[in-house]
Scaffold this active site. Structure first.
Site, short mmCIF file in Angstrom:
data_model
loop_
_atom_site.label_atom_id
_atom_site.label_comp_id
_atom_site.label_asym_id
_atom_site.label_seq_id
_atom_site.Cartn_x
_atom_site.Cartn_y
_atom_site.Cartn_z
N ASP A 158 0.88 -0.98 0.00
CA ASP A 158 0.02 0.08 -0.11
C ASP A 158 0.93 1.10 -0.06
OD1 ASP A 158 -1.81 -2.16 0.57
OD2 ASP A 158 -2.89 -0.94 1.79
N LYS A 222 -6.86 3.46 -3.30
CA LYS A 222 -7.52 3.31 -1.88
C LYS A 222 -7.88 4.73 -1.34
CE LYS A 222 -5.42 2.08 2.57
NZ LYS A 222 -3.94 1.35 3.23
N LYS A 258 -10.26 0.30 -2.28
CA LYS A 258 -10.12 0.02 -0.85
C LYS A 258 -10.48 1.44 -0.02
CE LYS A 258 -6.79 -1.28 2.79
NZ LYS A 258 -5.53 -1.69 2.87
#
Length: 322
Positions: A158, A222, A258
């Site tokens: 991430d 995300k 996400k």
């Protein structure tokens, strides 16, 4: 890519939609109403949310011991005897979180624990990297952090985008950096790109940041690091979904979503899942395309499921496939 700025819009009508925050909020409110469930249906949705959760610890005092506890909780969120009476046998092995998410320096601890539990190929380890949460480090250092996390056992990375480049409209710069991060991940790790939506300044920037990351090869976009003043919100989620839809129409490629930060209750999770189901489709409600980034959501999932499972036991019922 010769000029990313020329191809970012893809579909101008979608960018126009992002201008109307009121319209986005109205859609969000309507979806929230449709996502209200109760009783056994709430248990089913709670279990679904569990399988889509990246159980996260990103504290300054993380140690080997608390990362190990996190992994045990991810693998076995409920006592087996509780599940046996109410969950169909073929579903019981699937009752675990979608992943755990930790700092790169704690990846080895998570991997060792999952090896001991024989879950190292079952539950992915995600690592936040590239100078999380600010990203204010040199590119070479950020790439080294990705390599270190993967070598330690991470199968998902991430990263945080360079918000300085985004805020001055240098989308080609954002694209180029994410391309380098994609190369660092190679085929060893999925790449999730954190937009830090609370710091991007406008919905149009959220849309463009989403598009730049997807063009650069992101597997997921995300919302947040969880450290900003504003994190995952449904209106922002809609803008990111519009970008995912436009990108899929133009390229045929599928990218995951996400939401992270601020999703703390089952009801909030159900609202997000309803949003995804009604826009992207049910096929997105699987771990490879949709995740929650959360540290506290599992607490409410446990509360809802335990309460619901006791009711199922008393009535002699079972919770069917979710």
């Amino acid at each position: 890519m010769d000029d990313v700025n020329k191809i970012l819009p893809f579909d101008k009508s979608l960018l126009d939609i992002t201008v109307s925050l009121r319209q986005l909020e109205e859609i969000s409110k309507e979806i929230s109403t449709r996502g209200q469930v109760s009783g056994s249906n709430e248990v089913v949705w709670a279990l679904k949310a569990l399988t889509l959760t990246d159980l996260t610890t990103l504290a300054g005092d993380d140690t080997t011991a608390n990362v190990s506890r996190l992994c045990h909780r991810a693998a076995y969120p409920f006592p087996l005897h509780m599940l046996e009476s109410v969950i169909e046998p073929e579903l019981q092995p699937e009752i675990h979180t979608g992943a755990v998410c930790v700092y790169p320096s704690r990846v080895a601890d998570a991997y060792k624990t999952f090896q001991q539990l024989h879950k190292e190929t079952v539950i992915p380890i995600a690592a936040v990297a590239t100078g999380f949460p600010t990203g204010q480090y040199g590119l070479e250092t950020r790439l080294q952090e990705i390599n270190f996390a993967i070598e330690s056992g991470a199968s998902e990375i991430d990263i945080v985008i360079n918000r300085q480049l985004a805020l001055i409209g240098d989308w080609e710069g954002v694209y180029n950096e994410v391309c380098e991060m994609r190369k660092a991940c190679g085929n060893k790790a999925h790449l999730k790109t954190i937009l830090a939506i609370g710091e991007l300044g406008s919905m149009e920037n959220v849309y463009k940041a989403s598009m730049a990351c997807m063009l650069a090869g992101a597997d997921f976009i995300k919302t947040s690091t969880g450290k900003e003043a504003v994190n995952a919100t449904i209106p922002v989620g809609l803008v990111m979904i519009y970008a995912i839809q436009a990108f899929q129409r133009k390229t045929g490629q599928i990218v995951g979503l996400k939401p992270a930060g601020g999703v703390r209750t089952v009801r909030e999770a159900i609202t997000w899942m309803t949003l995804v189901k009604e826009t992207l489709g049910m096929q997105w409600l699987q771990p490879k395309l949709f995740r929650f980034g959360a540290s506290g959501l599992l607490d409410d999932i446990e509360k809802v499921v335990r309460k619901g499972l006791v009711g199922q036991e008393l009535s002699g019922g079972t919770v069917a496939a979710y």
